[in-house]
Design an enzyme around this catalytic site. Structure first.
Site, PDB file in Angstrom:
ATOM      1  N   TYR A  21      73.652 -25.106  32.587  1.00 26.67           N
ATOM      2  CA  TYR A  21      72.670 -24.726  33.603  1.00 26.67           C
ATOM      3  C   TYR A  21      72.605 -25.769  34.717  1.00 26.67           C
ATOM      4  O   TYR A  21      72.619 -25.432  35.905  1.00 26.67           O
ATOM      5  CB  TYR A  21      71.305 -24.581  32.929  1.00 26.67           C
ATOM      6  CG  TYR A  21      70.146 -24.302  33.856  1.00 26.67           C
ATOM      7  CD1 TYR A  21      69.852 -23.001  34.251  1.00 26.67           C
ATOM      8  CD2 TYR A  21      69.327 -25.334  34.304  1.00 26.67           C
ATOM      9  CE1 TYR A  21      68.779 -22.736  35.093  1.00 26.67           C
ATOM     10  CE2 TYR A  21      68.253 -25.080  35.142  1.00 26.67           C
ATOM     11  CZ  TYR A  21      67.979 -23.785  35.533  1.00 26.67           C
ATOM     12  OH  TYR A  21      66.914 -23.530  36.365  1.00 26.67           O
ATOM     13  N   SER A  81      67.372 -26.424  41.138  1.00 28.08           N
ATOM     14  CA  SER A  81      66.491 -26.972  40.111  1.00 28.08           C
ATOM     15  C   SER A  81      66.587 -28.487  40.145  1.00 28.08           C
ATOM     16  O   SER A  81      67.609 -29.051  40.567  1.00 28.08           O
ATOM     17  CB  SER A  81      66.911 -26.459  38.724  1.00 28.08           C
ATOM     18  OG  SER A  81      66.329 -27.213  37.674  1.00 28.08           O
TER      19      SER A  81
END
Length: 282
Positions: free
Chosen positions: A186, A173
């Protein structure tokens, strides 16, 4: 997306409940046999990026297995689209935060499909918090168990089946590249995914197993309205130069590129970041 009072849905999120249906069925995609005869396992393959990748792989000639938590309706729809493309689709429900489920997904894939040529580690969990101290021990451990531990366990098991010259593709990401103050756990896992990709690419070079990574910016998937409040959902992706989030259909071709030896035979240890026009230094 259609903002409104119903922009938040319950976790883990189902496509049918999303406030604005994503483009994730690769309807306009035309394959040309780039993956003929290949067998692929895609974790988090029921919806979003995973669904689009599964269908794209099928249109390129691959049989696929999709591992997912419990989103059975989404998984059945993905399987039907794979089968419409003329390929087999194995559905593998179960919690990949547990090592034994990771190993079972690999063994069942290899058994049912007759082998394994391409692995896509894509499953992910996130839960935004306003403060670092709001992250509980349980959330920290679960985020790591899903987002990086599963990549370890699935990949370790897959190496008994992947042939020399196979391919591993990890989903990271933009948050693993630059961080995110509301997604610290995350982001930490996605940074770990990138480092794991680099390291595995070096370790598996002798076997010619190419290990690469796709690190997207904002993508409109069920994970977003299932884990973010309505304000964030309504403005999701507006900060990018393209002023919108990506659709899964726009991201899946990156995985085809890395899976197909014809396209990426000299690529390993690479991170491809579709960011909607954003550029990163370094």
């Amino acid at each position: 997306m259609e903002p409104g009072k119903d922009t938040v849905i319950s976790y883990p999120g189902h496509t049918a409940d999303m406030p604005g249906q994503p483009r994730d069925e690769m309807a306009d995609y035309v394959g040309r046999g780039l993956l003929d005869g290949k067998r692929a396992l895609i974790t988090g393959g029921d919806s979003g990026i995973g669904r689009a990748v599964a269908i794209a792989f099928a249109k390129e000639g691959a049989d696929v297995a999709i591992a997912y938590l419990e989103e059975h309706d989404d998984a059945m729809h993905t399987a039907s689209l794979v089968e419409q493309a003329g390929r087999r689709c194995l559905r593998l429900p179960g919690d990949l935060s547990h090592p034994e489920q990771c190993r079972a997904a690999v063994s069942r894939t290899a058994g049912a499909l007759g082998g394994l040529d391409v692995l896509v580690n894509n499953v992910a969990y996130q839960s935004p918090t306003e403060s670092f101290t709001d992250i509980t021990d349980e959330q920290w451990r679960h985020t790591f168990a899903v987002n990086i531990d599963s990549f370890f366990h699935v990949t370790k098991a897959a190496l008994d089946h992947l042939p020399d010259g196979g391919a591993i593709i990890n989903t990271a990401s933009i948050n693993g590249l630059r961080g995110n103050k509301t997604l610290m756990d995350y982001s930490a896992t996605k940074g770990a995914v990138i480092a794991l990709t680099y390291s595995l690419a070096q370790a598996l070079a002798e076997r010619r197993i190419r290990v690469n990574c796709v690190a997207p910016g904002p993508v409109w998937t069920p994970l977003i309205p299932a884990t973010m409040d309505s304000g964030r959902v309504e403005s999701f992706g507006e900060h990018t130069p393209f002023s919108r989030a990506a659709q899964p259909d726009e991201i899946a071709p990156s995985y085809v590129f890395f899976a197909a030896n014809q396209l990426s035979s000299y690529y390993s240890g690479e991170v491809l970041a579709p960011l909607g026009g954003e550029t990163l230094p370094g």
